[in-house]
Design an enzyme around this catalytic site. Sequence first.
Site, PDB file in Angstrom:
ATOM      1  N   TYR A  71     -35.842  34.361  43.964  1.00  0.00           N
ATOM      2  CA  TYR A  71     -35.157  34.297  42.666  1.00  0.00           C
ATOM      3  C   TYR A  71     -35.293  32.906  42.062  1.00  0.00           C
ATOM      4  CZ  TYR A  71     -31.152  34.140  39.428  1.00  0.00           C
ATOM      5  OH  TYR A  71     -30.346  33.969  38.334  1.00  0.00           O
ATOM      6  N   SER A 128     -31.695  29.629  35.232  1.00  0.00           N
ATOM      7  CA  SER A 128     -30.568  29.443  36.140  1.00  0.00           C
ATOM      8  C   SER A 128     -30.625  28.049  36.721  1.00  0.00           C
ATOM      9  CB  SER A 128     -30.627  30.471  37.279  1.00  0.00           C
ATOM     10  OG  SER A 128     -29.710  30.167  38.303  1.00  0.00           O
TER      11      SER A 128
END
Length: 276
Positions: free
Chosen positions: A160, A147
Amino acid sequence: MTPKDIQLDGKVAFITGGSGGIGAGIARNLANFGALVAIADIDVEGGERLVAEIREQGGDALFLQTDVNHTEQINAAVEEAARHFGRLDILVNNAGGVRRRPFLEQTEKSWRKHIDFNLISTLAATQAAARAMVGFGRGGTIINIASSEGLRAAPGFAVYAACKAGMISFTRSMALELAEHNIRVHALAPDMILTPGHAPYFEAAGEAGRAARDRYIPMGRVGSTDELAGVVIFLVSNLATFVTGLTLPVDGGAIASSGWTRSPVSGAWDLYHAPE
């Protein structure tokens, strides 16, 4: 080099979290280019529907109900996919997820849930698939769907982001360790990709939110799952046989912009725009 080098005829791909969203988009497009696709996901209905869709289009696919939070289930799914198709050439580590929460409000249980789902699952699937690829002796390609949050600060998503940064670092190490087996390893760092699950959030942002989002992304729009899948197809094809260890943002230029945005009035780029 010929146009046939982009084709994946006969190659077998194993995709975690492949029943919906980004994973399903990658699965469809790999199948469109000739790959045989094994979809590992906890979502049985979505997985079986996708398998039926791929078969209706003339491809071949297999659904394997798998909870990626359990390493033994990942191992069993990889083994079954390799047995069913007789080989394994491609792994896409796509499974993952996040819930926004300030770090000071998170619990150790939340940390561990993020780490298990986003990072441990990647380690487990990579080890199982790489062992299978080594055993078949044909090499292969591993694509880790990281990501943009693994490349920058992410307030509200700290754990995350740490997992995705870990995935990116892991990618580089695996590229070196597995090179002798002709296994290439890459990470993709998407930002805003439109999926059925994300669509309500984009719509809820309203006109002002969409305008701000489109200023933030230099290309002025969100990406599609097909556009992300196109990068996957290139990297796993014979057009990229001397490329490994790459971390590639698929984000319309968002990482490159680093805070620069375009004025909606003048069109000029600047770090800070006064109200216009």
